[in-house]
Design an enzyme around this catalytic site. Structure first.
Site, PDB file in Angstrom:
ATOM      1  N   GLU A  57      -0.839 -29.705  15.490  1.00 50.35           N
ATOM      2  CA  GLU A  57      -1.540 -30.806  14.698  1.00 50.35           C
ATOM      3  C   GLU A  57      -1.025 -29.738  13.125  1.00 50.35           C
ATOM      4  O   GLU A  57       0.231 -30.436  12.516  1.00 50.35           O
ATOM      5  CB  GLU A  57      -2.591 -31.298  13.893  1.00 50.35           C
ATOM      6  CG  GLU A  57      -2.722 -32.629  14.627  1.00 50.35           C
ATOM      7  CD  GLU A  57      -3.412 -31.425  16.136  1.00 50.35           C
ATOM      8  OE1 GLU A  57      -4.757 -32.284  16.706  1.00 50.35           O
ATOM      9  OE2 GLU A  57      -3.359 -30.641  16.406  1.00 50.35           O
ATOM     10  N   LEU A 209      -2.319  -8.714  45.142  1.00 46.59           N
ATOM     11  CA  LEU A 209      -2.724 -10.780  44.630  1.00 46.59           C
ATOM     12  C   LEU A 209      -2.179 -10.362  42.945  1.00 46.59           C
ATOM     13  O   LEU A 209      -2.612 -10.812  42.403  1.00 46.59           O
ATOM     14  CB  LEU A 209      -4.524 -10.373  44.555  1.00 46.59           C
ATOM     15  CG  LEU A 209      -4.934 -10.333  45.273  1.00 46.59           C
ATOM     16  CD1 LEU A 209      -6.521 -10.990  45.005  1.00 46.59           C
ATOM     17  CD2 LEU A 209      -4.423 -11.500  46.668  1.00 46.59           C
ATOM     18  N   ALA A 278     -12.982 -20.358  51.486  1.00 48.55           N
ATOM     19  CA  ALA A 278     -12.119 -21.367  51.590  1.00 48.55           C
ATOM     20  C   ALA A 278     -12.493 -22.207  52.329  1.00 48.55           C
ATOM     21  O   ALA A 278     -12.409 -23.481  51.603  1.00 48.55           O
ATOM     22  CB  ALA A 278     -10.871 -21.081  52.625  1.00 48.55           C
TER      23      ALA A 278
END
Length: 344
Positions: A57, A209, A278
């Protein structure tokens, strides 16, 4: 007089385009702003360029003269903030500029930063929320998830054969997928704050990585490597030469690790660990996006991409919603999410 609904929606589409120019990583959301004249034409536009820079803004207002914003409508992808951080409140900046109306897409979920809509209404500004809210919510999904859940957005990635194997029986896994898929992985690393693996992956593969381009050069944006597990990373490991440094958590508690990363300002985590990390992330319900690379090959054997997920019967299966599929030089890239999880 305010712009028509069609003009405001067109302005919001443009604001979303502008927001996408901002950094995809970091603590702040990507936000765009368009200032519309009563006839719907654009008077100025802006977007947020990262922590410490003017919010969208204020960026848009800065492109006008001191009194040129009077009577304009501000169209913003996120509710204007109402707090002082590295910059001042956008609600006060809009009030001081004399805008007559504000249209925003998504309400700010932050306890400290929300309240801008109420402040603007109290100041006599016409405020409308929920403009193109579905599109904006999807665009802001990572940041909104982190803000609402109090932990980083988690993308779980793995590469496997069509029969779900992440490695051959002897443990070798380079390379299941082709160069195009591997380049895509590097691009995804660069779009996350953190890349996370377990110590098992570090000891077995010695990964760097880093996020690298076609010429193997480092990309401008690099994720911070974080290692989960109690075993130390070896002194000569490639991770110790990572340009962002290295975080060793000394813990296998994924929930605690993610909470600590959130306190550090991390908003997105790319999990590249092996089956142990995972599967833990899936079991604990911590995965927001699944990014799966399927190579058109068969390996058989015990080296599955995931191990026990706590699914004892078919009724307990973890049904996912596939949101996109892409073929990269023969490899299939699947993006999916939990069918029942909502951002809002």
């Amino acid at each position: 007089m305010t712009p028509s609904t069609d003009a405001v929606e067109a302005g919001m589409q443009r604001a979303l385009e502008l927001a996408a120019r901002g950094p995809a990583t970091g603590v702040n959301p990507q936000v765009g702003c368009v200032l519309l004249r009563p006839d719907g034409s654009i008077a100025a536009e802006g977007w947020h360029r990262g922590a410490g820079t003017p919010h969208a803004e204020v960026d848009a207002l800065s492109r006008l003269g001191p009194a040129d914003a009077r009577g304009l409508t501000a169209v913003v992808t996120l509710e204007p903030c109402d707090h002082t951080g590295l910059t001042g409140p956008c609600s006060e900046a809009l009030l001081a500029a004399g805008v007559s109306a504000v249209a925003y897409a998504v309400a700010d979920p932050g306890e400290a930063s929300s309240g801008g809509a109420e402040r603007l209404r109290a100041g006599g500004v016409e405020v409308v929320g929920g403009v193109l809210v579905e599109e904006a919510t999807e665009f802001l999904r990572r940041w909104l998830t982190a803000a609402r859940l109090g932990r980083p957005f988690v993308t779980l990635k793995w590469a496997s054969s069509l029969d779900g194997r992440a490695a051959a029986a002897d443990g070798s896994s380079r390379w299941i997928t082709g160069p195009a898929a591997r380049r895509h992985v590097h691009e995804q690393r660069a779009r996350h704050d953190v890349v996370l693996v377990g110590t098992g992956t570090v000891l077995a593969d010695d990964p760097s990585l880093t996020a690298r381009g076609d010429d193997d050069a480092l990309l401008p944006e690099q994720p911070l490597p974080v290692v989960v597990g109690e075993r130390p990373v070896p002194r000569g490991a490639a991770l110790r030469r990572h340009p962002r440094g290295l975080v060793e958590t000394g813990s296998r508690d994924l929930v605690a690790v993610l909470a600590d990363l959130a306190r550090r300002g991390v908003r997105s985590v790319f999990v590249e660990g092996g089956p142990t990390v995972a599967s833990a992330a899936v079991r604990l319900g911590l995965v927001d996006d699944y990014l799966v690379y399927l190579a058109p090959t068969l390996l058989g054997g015990p080296r599955t991409a995931l191990d026990d997920l706590g699914v004892a019967t078919i009724g307990d299966q973890r049904r996912l919603l596939v949101t996109s599929t892409t073929v990269l030089d023969g490899d299939l890239v699947v993006v999916a999410r939990d069918q029942h999880r909502r951002t809002s």
